[in-house]
Scaffold this motif. Structure first.
Motif, PDB file in Angstrom:
ATOM      1  N   GLY A   1     -20.916   7.966   2.741  1.00  0.00           N
ATOM      2  CA  GLY A   1     -19.479   9.192   2.537  1.00  0.00           C
ATOM      3  C   GLY A   1     -18.496   7.771   3.573  1.00  0.00           C
ATOM      4  N   ALA A   2     -17.325   8.395   2.796  1.00  0.00           N
ATOM      5  CA  ALA A   2     -15.893   7.728   3.319  1.00  0.00           C
ATOM      6  C   ALA A   2     -15.881   7.868   4.552  1.00  0.00           C
ATOM      7  CB  ALA A   2     -15.264   8.228   2.600  1.00  0.00           C
ATOM      8  N   ALA A   3     -15.980   7.406   6.078  1.00  0.00           N
ATOM      9  CA  ALA A   3     -15.306   8.033   7.480  1.00  0.00           C
ATOM     10  C   ALA A   3     -13.675   8.687   7.127  1.00  0.00           C
ATOM     11  CB  ALA A   3     -15.007   6.772   7.639  1.00  0.00           C
ATOM     12  N   PRO A   4     -14.100   9.240   8.014  1.00  0.00           N
ATOM     13  CA  PRO A   4     -12.236  10.824   8.938  1.00  0.00           C
ATOM     14  C   PRO A   4     -11.324   9.461   9.026  1.00  0.00           C
ATOM     15  CG  PRO A   4     -14.564  11.283  10.085  1.00  0.00           C
ATOM     16  CD  PRO A   4     -15.423  10.043   9.180  1.00  0.00           C
ATOM     17  N   ASP A   5     -10.247  10.149   8.477  1.00  0.00           N
ATOM     18  CA  ASP A   5      -9.386   9.160   8.880  1.00  0.00           C
ATOM     19  C   ASP A   5      -8.996   9.222  10.695  1.00  0.00           C
ATOM     20  OD1 ASP A   5      -8.744   8.757   7.080  1.00  0.00           O
ATOM     21  OD2 ASP A   5      -7.443  11.009   6.180  1.00  0.00           O
ATOM     22  N   PRO A   6      -9.155   8.557  11.539  1.00  0.00           N
ATOM     23  CA  PRO A   6      -8.846   8.877  12.344  1.00  0.00           C
ATOM     24  C   PRO A   6      -7.805   9.483  13.242  1.00  0.00           C
ATOM     25  CG  PRO A   6      -7.921   6.350  11.390  1.00  0.00           C
ATOM     26  CD  PRO A   6      -8.577   7.121  10.685  1.00  0.00           C
TER      27      PRO A   6
ATOM     28  N   ILE B   1       1.730   0.214  14.868  1.00  0.00           N
ATOM     29  CA  ILE B   1       0.487   0.174  15.200  1.00  0.00           C
ATOM     30  C   ILE B   1      -0.157   1.028  13.852  1.00  0.00           C
ATOM     31  CG2 ILE B   1      -0.535   1.770  16.879  1.00  0.00           C
ATOM     32  CD1 ILE B   1      -1.396  -1.849  17.030  1.00  0.00           C
ATOM     33  N   ARG B   2       0.559   1.632  13.456  1.00  0.00           N
ATOM     34  CA  ARG B   2      -0.148   3.210  12.259  1.00  0.00           C
ATOM     35  C   ARG B   2      -1.330   2.424  11.534  1.00  0.00           C
ATOM     36  NH1 ARG B   2       0.126   8.512  12.884  1.00  0.00           N
ATOM     37  NH2 ARG B   2       1.440   9.704  14.503  1.00  0.00           N
ATOM     38  N   GLN B   3       0.137   1.434  10.628  1.00  0.00           N
ATOM     39  CA  GLN B   3      -0.754   0.928  10.028  1.00  0.00           C
ATOM     40  C   GLN B   3      -2.324   0.119  10.345  1.00  0.00           C
ATOM     41  OE1 GLN B   3       2.742  -1.887   8.486  1.00  0.00           O
ATOM     42  NE2 GLN B   3       2.973  -2.679  10.106  1.00  0.00           N
ATOM     43  N   PHE B   4      -1.992  -0.231  10.856  1.00  0.00           N
ATOM     44  CA  PHE B   4      -2.990  -0.837  11.429  1.00  0.00           C
ATOM     45  C   PHE B   4      -5.181  -0.184  11.898  1.00  0.00           C
ATOM     46  CE2 PHE B   4       0.277  -4.402  12.150  1.00  0.00           C
ATOM     47  CZ  PHE B   4       0.031  -4.340  10.477  1.00  0.00           C
ATOM     48  N   ILE B   5      -4.107   0.845  11.701  1.00  0.00           N
ATOM     49  CA  ILE B   5      -5.814   1.894  12.513  1.00  0.00           C
ATOM     50  C   ILE B   5      -6.709   2.584  11.449  1.00  0.00           C
ATOM     51  CG2 ILE B   5      -6.601   3.828  13.859  1.00  0.00           C
ATOM     52  CD1 ILE B   5      -4.147   3.561  15.087  1.00  0.00           C
ATOM     53  N   GLY B   6      -7.796   1.363  11.430  1.00  0.00           N
ATOM     54  CA  GLY B   6      -8.366   1.626  10.322  1.00  0.00           C
ATOM     55  C   GLY B   6      -8.721   0.911   9.139  1.00  0.00           C
ATOM     56  N   ILE B   7      -7.938   0.159   9.210  1.00  0.00           N
ATOM     57  CA  ILE B   7      -8.569  -1.126   8.222  1.00  0.00           C
ATOM     58  C   ILE B   7      -9.417  -1.572   8.378  1.00  0.00           C
ATOM     59  CG2 ILE B   7      -6.027  -0.697   7.767  1.00  0.00           C
ATOM     60  CD1 ILE B   7      -5.447  -3.626   9.068  1.00  0.00           C
TER      61      ILE B   7
END
Length: 91
Positions: A47-52, A63-69
């Motif tokens: 399944g999809a990982a939860p949002d950080p 930096i928000r746009q790069f977290i979890g990509i």
């Protein structure tokens, strides 16, 4: 009692599988179904990982746009081996 219709190709493969291993079709189907049901109950790692949790960042932090990509790719240990040069010059 349960009766199941199988496509001809599947029934043929099941028959060959059972004959080669000297097992009954009923036994193989029961075991396969039991494994299937156990796997269906297990939490899925697919399944999809939860949002950080980004609550520690300001709403306008760039930096928000790069977290979890980067969800896939080498693990930390693999990156360390690559950057240390341990993977170089191996046949």
């Amino acid at each position: 009692m349960l009766s199941v219709r199988l496509p001809e190709a599947v029934e043929r493969e099941l028959t060959q599988y059972c004959a080669a291993r000297k097992l009954s079709k009923s036994h193989v189907v029961q075991e396969a179904l039991a494994e299937y049901l156990v796997a269906a109950k297990a939490p899925s790692s697919q399944g999809a990982a939860p949002d950080p949790d980004l609550s520690f960042l300001a709403p306008d932090d760039p930096i928000r746009q790069f977290i979890g990509i980067a969800k896939d790719g080498p693990s930390t240990d693999e990156w360390l081996a690559i950057t240390r040069g341990e993977d170089w010059n191996k046949p």
